[in-house]
Scaffold this motif. Sequence first.
Motif, PDB file in Angstrom:
ATOM      1  N   SER A 109      35.395  29.675 -31.216  1.00  0.00           N
ATOM      2  CA  SER A 109      36.856  29.661 -31.318  1.00  0.00           C
ATOM      3  C   SER A 109      37.469  29.542 -29.932  1.00  0.00           C
ATOM      4  O   SER A 109      36.792  29.689 -28.905  1.00  0.00           O
ATOM      5  N   LEU A 113      41.686  30.505 -32.711  1.00  0.00           N
ATOM      6  CA  LEU A 113      41.657  29.366 -33.622  1.00  0.00           C
ATOM      7  C   LEU A 113      40.234  28.841 -33.742  1.00  0.00           C
ATOM      8  O   LEU A 113      39.468  28.849 -32.772  1.00  0.00           O
ATOM      9  N   VAL A 150      42.111  18.256 -30.323  1.00  0.00           N
ATOM     10  CA  VAL A 150      42.878  19.420 -30.768  1.00  0.00           C
ATOM     11  C   VAL A 150      43.804  19.025 -31.914  1.00  0.00           C
ATOM     12  O   VAL A 150      44.506  18.006 -31.834  1.00  0.00           O
ATOM     13  N   ALA A 154      47.257  23.454 -33.578  1.00  0.00           N
ATOM     14  CA  ALA A 154      46.487  24.163 -32.558  1.00  0.00           C
ATOM     15  C   ALA A 154      47.028  23.854 -31.170  1.00  0.00           C
ATOM     16  O   ALA A 154      47.077  24.729 -30.293  1.00  0.00           O
ATOM     17  N   THR A 158      48.337  26.903 -28.785  1.00  0.00           N
ATOM     18  CA  THR A 158      47.622  27.197 -27.541  1.00  0.00           C
ATOM     19  C   THR A 158      48.273  26.594 -26.306  1.00  0.00           C
ATOM     20  O   THR A 158      47.992  27.032 -25.186  1.00  0.00           O
ATOM     21  N   ARG A 202      45.176  23.282 -37.580  1.00  0.00           N
ATOM     22  CA  ARG A 202      45.028  24.494 -36.781  1.00  0.00           C
ATOM     23  C   ARG A 202      43.632  24.617 -36.167  1.00  0.00           C
ATOM     24  O   ARG A 202      43.286  25.666 -35.622  1.00  0.00           O
TER      25      ARG A 202
END
Length: 426
Positions: A109, A113, A150, A154, A158, A202
Amino acid sequence: MPITDTTLIARSLAARKFSTATTIAVVALGVALMLVLLSMKDAGRQAFDRGRGNMHVLISGPQQDPLVTVLNSIFYSGAPRNYMFITKRDELLATNPLAWAIPTQLGDSFGGLPVMATTTDFFALFQPTEAAPWTMTEGRIFNKPFELVVGSEAAEITGLNIGDRIPLTHGIPRFDKDAHVHDEYLYEVVGILATTNTLHDRAIFSDLTSSWTLHAHDRRKVELGPDAVTTPADLIDEDKKITALYARVLSRPGRDVSAIFQSAFNGLRSDPSITIAAPKQEIDKLFRIVGNIDQIIVALAATVLVVGAITVMLVLYQAMEQRRRQIAVMRVLGCTKPRIFSLIITESAIIGTAGALAGTAVGLIAARVVADILYQRLGLVINPGFEARLILGLAVATIALAAVAGLIPAVAAYRTAVIKNLRPNA
């Protein structure tokens, strides 16, 4: 100037502002609950259907529950516990009528996530929604180890951008102190995916070889010491683990349903070394379970509506007891019994109408709020279905229920004795 029925009803409602407002609120609560539940029910199902995309079967390690496997491997509810080796993928492709089988590995992760390790076939062959291939908003798909792509959500969570270099964390720890960060290797972000309205938005995606290398490094440090260096060339067969295969049975071009699906599924299921799940069937199973809960909740919402109707009846009946003298005077002034009866029914229906309107407004807002909460917490993109037929039917049913609730007070008003109630109080 003659007093109209509208004036009489308005004055009656205004004379009991608090009880009228409370009754409308109870009716509105039942309508709002019912509307939220009915609008979210099918929308939730559609959200899960989008996530399974164009795969036919999900293949995972042995002795796992198929439903849990689907929730973990497709909807990222947790990391799969069992694994298999990549050689199993090659064996299954050689012995079964599969168009493709895409290896995936979950277990790492970043920022809480999930990171899915896979191959470029994941983006070339698997479609997160039917007939909707992956697209990029920035950058490209990874084409070598230690590169990341990504998901759209997400990236927002982030703050990752093209060119960022980050370490991954083993597992998804609840607290930072529990994290095992693979800081020996940094991954570079090379692409950001466009929104798919699925839970894949995500997730973060990495090359499978780099994930194998990352975890093989832990083994080599034990064998060779803390100064060990691990490259893809150092991998052995035992390092090449996967947690699931996204697979599709051979089918005609342009057709989602395969005539050989059931025989292929049965053949795969006969292999004791793997667990086979048909995502569509497992999602159906999930919603059969949830459906039983839905029925209970809908019944509770219907109970609230009935309680609202009973409240209407009690409020109006109590008002009749206090207004018997007024009704008697109206009768003397020429107001007929049927007119008195219709006034009470109309007053009851107006309360039901106000409750239906207020409940619909609250329900529409509440459904959006619930959908936003589910998106923020679970990543489920749910678009509540507000069909005009549903809203109109619920409103008409509420008004009719309120009007029925007014029958007893209306009958009491209809039967009010004129002479008795005109006598002066002793």
